[in-house]
Design a protein around this motif. Structure first.
Motif, PDB file in Angstrom:
ATOM      1  N   ARG A  61      -5.648  -1.929 -20.890  1.00  0.00           N
ATOM      2  CA  ARG A  61      -4.690  -0.490 -20.315  1.00  0.00           C
ATOM      3  C   ARG A  61      -3.972  -1.071 -19.417  1.00  0.00           C
ATOM      4  O   ARG A  61      -4.612  -1.558 -18.790  1.00  0.00           O
ATOM      5  CB  ARG A  61      -5.870   0.813 -20.253  1.00  0.00           C
ATOM      6  N   SER A 104      -8.428  -3.661 -18.413  1.00  0.00           N
ATOM      7  CA  SER A 104      -7.135  -2.925 -17.670  1.00  0.00           C
ATOM      8  C   SER A 104      -6.497  -3.807 -16.339  1.00  0.00           C
ATOM      9  O   SER A 104      -7.308  -4.924 -15.928  1.00  0.00           O
ATOM     10  CB  SER A 104      -7.816  -1.728 -16.429  1.00  0.00           C
ATOM     11  N   SER A 135      -1.698   1.615 -23.009  1.00  0.00           N
ATOM     12  CA  SER A 135      -2.195   0.927 -24.226  1.00  0.00           C
ATOM     13  C   SER A 135      -2.473   0.460 -25.290  1.00  0.00           C
ATOM     14  O   SER A 135      -1.464   1.533 -26.263  1.00  0.00           O
ATOM     15  CB  SER A 135      -4.147   2.470 -24.590  1.00  0.00           C
TER      16      SER A 135
END
Length: 138
Positions: A24, A132, A69
């Motif tokens: 992400r 992330s 994503s």
């Protein structure tokens, strides 16, 4: 025989996914005008230098940050590059000397002195589990 090859293909896919992750990328400091966000991922210095991304995602800005994503990205080392297409022409606009006139950024929030940073400076390790990162546009 066909069933055996199908089962083998499914097994190989399962093994490949076991060593892949979803990444992400949070894009921050977006422009106030409606924009499309382009994010590219590079898997080597050569692909980054030649602007040949492994994958590209494009989305509309949906608040600050906007999250993009990349699903099933194999574990490895990658550099992410993002820009906000503020005038919807599908490219990063530059001035007469080649400096971007739209917001852009790189993973690790690194910037180059006279051009983009090198792959090593912008690269991040992607393990075989979700990750992330964030990129602050400038």
């Amino acid at each position: 025989m066909k069933q055996l090859s199908t089962l083998l293909a499914l097994a190989l896919l399962a093994v490949a996914r076991a060593h892949a992750a979803d990444v992400r990328v949070g894009i921050e400091n977006l422009p106030t005008v409606p924009s499309r966000i382009f994010v590219a991922v590079y898997d080597s210095a050569e692909t980054m230098k030649s602007n040949t991304p492994l994958r590209t995602e494009i989305t509309g800005a949906q608040g600050d940050p906007t999250v993009v994503s990349f699903r099933d990205l194999p574990a490895g080392t990658y550099a992410f590059v993002a820009f906000a297409d503020e005038n919807s022409n599908g490219k990063l606009d530059t001035n007469l000397v080649g400096m971007p006139t739209e917001r852009y950024g790189f993973s690790n929030n690194v910037m180059g002195l006279f051009g983009p940073p090198d792959f090593n400076a912008a690269s991040v390790q992607v393990p075989d589990q979700p990750k992330s990162i964030s990129i602050k546009l400038r």
